[in-house]
Write a protein that holds these residues in place. Structure first.
Motif: not given
Lengths: 111, 158
Positions: B56, B119, B121-122, B124-125
């Protein structure tokens, strides 16, 4: 990444082999869009030979799920997810978004 | 991968490798990270999750810092310490401004991220998976992202 597809009477089975990341997610999106564009919204993604799914890949699955579930016309379900992938999907809270089956036969039977 | 033993701290080993800033590099970076995780003794699920976080981060570097493929390199350094694995990712892309991004919180429901098309999500991971995440930017070294994964539970926050 390799994608193979099989069409059943009531659903489509799409099997992916390899990594689903930023480089390959567009290819998966294209394959899934081809199915939904044909008016078929009951889809099984067989993850047996998937080695990795990034957020780019998950974004494709979420968008497909939204499209399939619209008007209650279908659903995208996952089958045979490797344990390490499932563990991370659990960690980031994605497993609640999809029905998950241990084998493709059960997934086909679901539809 | 070359692993070198630090002269000052015996238990510490480190390795560093540069990768072209293109999506094809993600597979090679993943191999590098898996090797570091194996050295750290992580199980397959932890290894996979760390691989996810780094993927990510590198995807964000290519997409946002460089604004496309083949603009610059990603330098990936792994420090294996007694109780943790420290992964440092450096790039020379656009300076990262953490203040422009809201740091994802555990309490933010996933639905909020689902609504965002491309936007967050990466990031967040990365925050969900890693025990510590920090950003730094300097004119000489570019952007530096430091990711930490502890071998057992992380120490309580001060």
């Amino acid at each position: 990444m390799n994608i193979t597809q099989k069409q059943f009477k009531r659903c489509d089975l799409i099997s992916v082999e390899g990594r689903i990341d930023s480089a390959t997610a567009p290819q998966l999106a294209e394959a899934l869009e081809a199915i939904t564009a044909a008016g078929r919204y009951k889809i099984i993604l067989d993850c047996c030979n998937v080695s990795f799914i990034s957020s780019a890949g998950l974004r494709v699955l979420v968008n497909t799920q939204k499209n399939c579930k619209r008007y209650n016309r279908g659903e995208l379900v996952l089958a045979q997810i490797p344990e390490n992938i499932r563990s991370t999907l659990d960690l980031v809270g994605f497993t609640e978004l999809f029905k998950i089956f241990n084998d493709t036969l059960s997934a086909v039977g679901y539809f | 991968m070359q692993w070198g033993i630090s002269k000052t701290i015996v238990v510490e080993v480190s390795a560093s490798q540069r990768f072209p800033g293109r999506y094809e590099s993600l597979t090679k970076i993943a191999e590098f990270i898996r090797c570091a995780c194996a050295q750290a003794g992580f199980d397959s699920c932890t290894t996979y999750s760390v691989e996810t976080a780094v993927d990510e981060a590198c995807s964000n570097i290519i997409e946002h810092a460089y604004g496309g493929e083949d603009i610059g390199e990603i330098c990936c350094t792994c420090h294996l310490e007694e109780d943790r694995l420290v992964i440092i990712l450096q790039d020379n892309g656009k300076p990262f401004k953490p203040e422009k991004f809201r740091i994802p919180k555990d309490t933010i429901p996933l639905k909020k991220y689902k609504r965002k098309k491309k936007q967050g999500l990466g990031l967040y991971f990365i925050y969900k998976i890693m025990d510590e995440v920090s950003f730094a930017t300097s004119p000489s070294e570019g952007n530096t992202l430091t990711l930490v994964k502890y071998k057992s539970s992380p120490p309580p926050q001060a």
